[in-house]
Design a protein around this motif. Structure first.
Motif, PDB file in Angstrom:
ATOM      1  N   LYS A 101       0.829  -1.208   0.000  1.00  0.00           N
ATOM      2  CA  LYS A 101       0.000   0.000   0.000  1.00  0.00           C
ATOM      3  C   LYS A 101       0.862   1.256   0.000  1.00  0.00           C
ATOM      4  O   LYS A 101       0.560   2.225  -0.708  1.00  0.00           O
ATOM      5  CB  LYS A 101      -0.909  -0.012   1.222  1.00  0.00           C
ATOM      6  CG  LYS A 101      -2.014  -1.053   1.148  1.00  0.00           C
ATOM      7  CD  LYS A 101      -2.892  -0.988   2.386  1.00  0.00           C
ATOM      8  CE  LYS A 101      -4.011  -2.020   2.322  1.00  0.00           C
ATOM      9  NZ  LYS A 101      -4.870  -1.976   3.535  1.00  0.00           N
ATOM     10  N   ASN A 102       1.925   1.224   0.785  1.00  0.00           N
ATOM     11  CA  ASN A 102       2.807   2.387   0.845  1.00  0.00           C
ATOM     12  C   ASN A 102       3.464   2.640  -0.504  1.00  0.00           C
ATOM     13  O   ASN A 102       3.582   3.787  -0.950  1.00  0.00           O
ATOM     14  CB  ASN A 102       3.869   2.161   1.926  1.00  0.00           C
ATOM     15  CG  ASN A 102       4.741   3.383   2.141  1.00  0.00           C
ATOM     16  OD1 ASN A 102       4.246   4.512   2.200  1.00  0.00           O
ATOM     17  ND2 ASN A 102       6.029   3.169   2.273  1.00  0.00           N
ATOM     18  N   LYS A 103       3.864   1.552  -1.161  1.00  0.00           N
ATOM     19  CA  LYS A 103       4.478   1.694  -2.484  1.00  0.00           C
ATOM     20  C   LYS A 103       3.483   2.272  -3.481  1.00  0.00           C
ATOM     21  O   LYS A 103       3.817   3.145  -4.283  1.00  0.00           O
ATOM     22  CB  LYS A 103       4.976   0.327  -2.949  1.00  0.00           C
ATOM     23  CG  LYS A 103       5.713   0.364  -4.277  1.00  0.00           C
ATOM     24  CD  LYS A 103       6.225  -1.027  -4.643  1.00  0.00           C
ATOM     25  CE  LYS A 103       6.943  -0.984  -5.977  1.00  0.00           C
ATOM     26  NZ  LYS A 103       7.434  -2.345  -6.358  1.00  0.00           N
ATOM     27  N   LYS A 104       2.210   1.775  -3.402  1.00  0.00           N
ATOM     28  CA  LYS A 104       1.177   2.292  -4.304  1.00  0.00           C
ATOM     29  C   LYS A 104       0.894   3.766  -4.024  1.00  0.00           C
ATOM     30  O   LYS A 104       0.693   4.564  -4.954  1.00  0.00           O
ATOM     31  CB  LYS A 104      -0.101   1.470  -4.151  1.00  0.00           C
ATOM     32  CG  LYS A 104      -1.169   1.817  -5.177  1.00  0.00           C
ATOM     33  CD  LYS A 104      -2.373   0.911  -5.027  1.00  0.00           C
ATOM     34  CE  LYS A 104      -3.405   1.220  -6.117  1.00  0.00           C
ATOM     35  NZ  LYS A 104      -3.861   2.611  -6.088  1.00  0.00           N
ATOM     36  N   LEU A 105       0.871   4.134  -2.732  1.00  0.00           N
ATOM     37  CA  LEU A 105       0.637   5.538  -2.386  1.00  0.00           C
ATOM     38  C   LEU A 105       1.759   6.426  -2.919  1.00  0.00           C
ATOM     39  O   LEU A 105       1.506   7.538  -3.393  1.00  0.00           O
ATOM     40  CB  LEU A 105       0.522   5.678  -0.862  1.00  0.00           C
ATOM     41  CG  LEU A 105      -0.761   5.115  -0.232  1.00  0.00           C
ATOM     42  CD1 LEU A 105      -0.674   5.195   1.277  1.00  0.00           C
ATOM     43  CD2 LEU A 105      -1.981   5.869  -0.737  1.00  0.00           C
ATOM     44  N   ILE A 106       2.981   5.919  -2.830  1.00  0.00           N
ATOM     45  CA  ILE A 106       4.113   6.695  -3.359  1.00  0.00           C
ATOM     46  C   ILE A 106       3.980   6.863  -4.864  1.00  0.00           C
ATOM     47  O   ILE A 106       4.192   7.956  -5.410  1.00  0.00           O
ATOM     48  CB  ILE A 106       5.437   6.007  -2.982  1.00  0.00           C
ATOM     49  CG1 ILE A 106       5.652   6.067  -1.462  1.00  0.00           C
ATOM     50  CG2 ILE A 106       6.605   6.671  -3.707  1.00  0.00           C
ATOM     51  CD1 ILE A 106       6.860   5.304  -0.991  1.00  0.00           C
ATOM     52  N   GLU A 107       3.591   5.761  -5.549  1.00  0.00           N
ATOM     53  CA  GLU A 107       3.410   5.851  -7.002  1.00  0.00           C
ATOM     54  C   GLU A 107       2.279   6.814  -7.351  1.00  0.00           C
ATOM     55  O   GLU A 107       2.402   7.617  -8.291  1.00  0.00           O
ATOM     56  CB  GLU A 107       3.125   4.463  -7.570  1.00  0.00           C
ATOM     57  CG  GLU A 107       4.317   3.511  -7.472  1.00  0.00           C
ATOM     58  CD  GLU A 107       3.965   2.120  -7.956  1.00  0.00           C
ATOM     59  OE1 GLU A 107       2.771   1.891  -8.259  1.00  0.00           O
ATOM     60  OE2 GLU A 107       4.870   1.276  -8.043  1.00  0.00           O
ATOM     61  N   ASP A 108       1.168   6.724  -6.599  1.00  0.00           N
ATOM     62  CA  ASP A 108       0.048   7.644  -6.856  1.00  0.00           C
ATOM     63  C   ASP A 108       0.460   9.097  -6.601  1.00  0.00           C
ATOM     64  O   ASP A 108       0.063  10.008  -7.341  1.00  0.00           O
ATOM     65  CB  ASP A 108      -1.142   7.279  -5.958  1.00  0.00           C
ATOM     66  CG  ASP A 108      -1.756   5.941  -6.348  1.00  0.00           C
ATOM     67  OD1 ASP A 108      -1.508   5.494  -7.481  1.00  0.00           O
ATOM     68  OD2 ASP A 108      -2.462   5.350  -5.514  1.00  0.00           O
TER      69      ASP A 108
END
Length: 310
Positions: free
Chosen positions: A143-150
């Motif tokens: 989730k953290n990785k996805k948030l960073i990408e977003d």
């Protein structure tokens, strides 16, 4: 001589009994040794009893000596019984002791087994909890990785929107300058901005075809209305006047100047179908039908779109 031997045997047995009594509280090893000594003494007594019985069959010489022998025999029997009782007591004590020790060892073993099972169960619970924490950690990391990408994607979009806004602002400023110059050349010209488009509201009157030609010279065209909001805006602009718009009828079909057929009209009155050439006028109450011939002149509205609305 036999009496002396028997006295010695009685003394030996008595000493053995005393030793047995003293060694009741001794440890396990000393008790075992004491039991061996007692068995040896018992063997010695049996040997002397055999000799005594043999001698009994011989003719007695004196009656007094027989009574003494009987009393000594009874003493020996009493001592033997006492020794047997002591041996039985010792055996029972040993049995009780070993049984107690065995039960304690079994209870301790059961306790250790139960503790081991508890530890194994707790260990399995810890492993399951650790696996759950690992899965949660992986999910949080994903989730953290996805948030960073977003976040990076939104930053790029924000930068792009900022750049587009600057471009639009520059175009609007440039167009406003051009329109201002045109307004300065003639007081009769007027441009109005609405929803990413500029509208030229003419003050002179021309035919529909001449009005469109004039709009093209101004890098625009007769207005095409795309929404109800735009219709309401232009109705307010029209006021009490009539203005040509980019809508005409050819062969009985109403079309905009870009060739598209109207899907929804804002007519002031309902008109019957006709194959005559007509054009539409904008009024404060809606559209009106008017002939497109060149000798019919009206004011007109031009439209220049700088960006399509979202």
């Amino acid at each position: 001589m036999n009496n002396v031997k028997r006295s010695e045997i009685a003394e030996v047995i008595y000493d053995d009994v005393m030793l047995m009594t003293e060694t009741v509280e001794m440890d396990r090893g000393e008790r075992v040794e004491m039991m061996v000594d007692i068995y040896d003494s018992a063997d010695t007594v049996r040997y002397h009893d055999l000799r005594t019985n043999t001698e009994r069959h011989q003719p007695l010489q004196h009656t007094g000596s027989v009574s003494v022998k009987n009393r000594k025999h009874r003493a020996v029997e009493v001592c033997l019984c006492l020794v047997c009782v002591l041996l039985l007591t010792a055996v029972m004590m040993l049995c009780v002791y070993f049984t107690t020790e065995r039960n304690q060892l079994l209870n301790h073993n059961n306790y250790l087994t139960a503790e081991r099972q508890k530890i194994l169960t707790k260990y399995e619970q810890i492993l399951i909890h650790n696996n759950n924490l690992t899965e949660e950690r992986e999910q949080i990391f994903t989730k953290n990785k996805k948030l960073i990408e977003d976040k990076e994607h939104f930053l790029i979009m924000n930068n792009n929107l900022t750049a587009e806004r600057e471009q639009i602002k520059n175009k609007i400023d440039e167009l406003q300058c051009v329109l201002y110059e045109q307004d300065q050349r003639s007081d009769n010209f007027k441009w109005i901005y609405y929803n990413f488009s500029f509208y030229y509201i003419s003050s002179e009157m021309k035919s529909w075809s001449d009005s469109r030609q004039d709009c093209r010279q101004r890098r625009a065209d007769l207005v095409i209305i795309n929404s109800k909001e735009e219709q309401e805006f232009l109705q307010k602009v029209a006021g009490n006047d009539h203005f040509w718009i980019g809508l005409s009828k050819t062969a009985g079909v109403w079309k905009w100047i870009d060739g598209t057929t109207i899907t929804k009209g804002y007519w002031r009155y309902q008109y019957s179908s006709s194959y005559s050439d007509y054009c539409a006028l904008m009024t404060s109450s809606g559209w009106e039908v008017y002939p497109c011939w060149n000798y019919y002149v009206k004011k007109y509205i031009c439209k220049r779109t700088i960006l399509k609305s979202a």
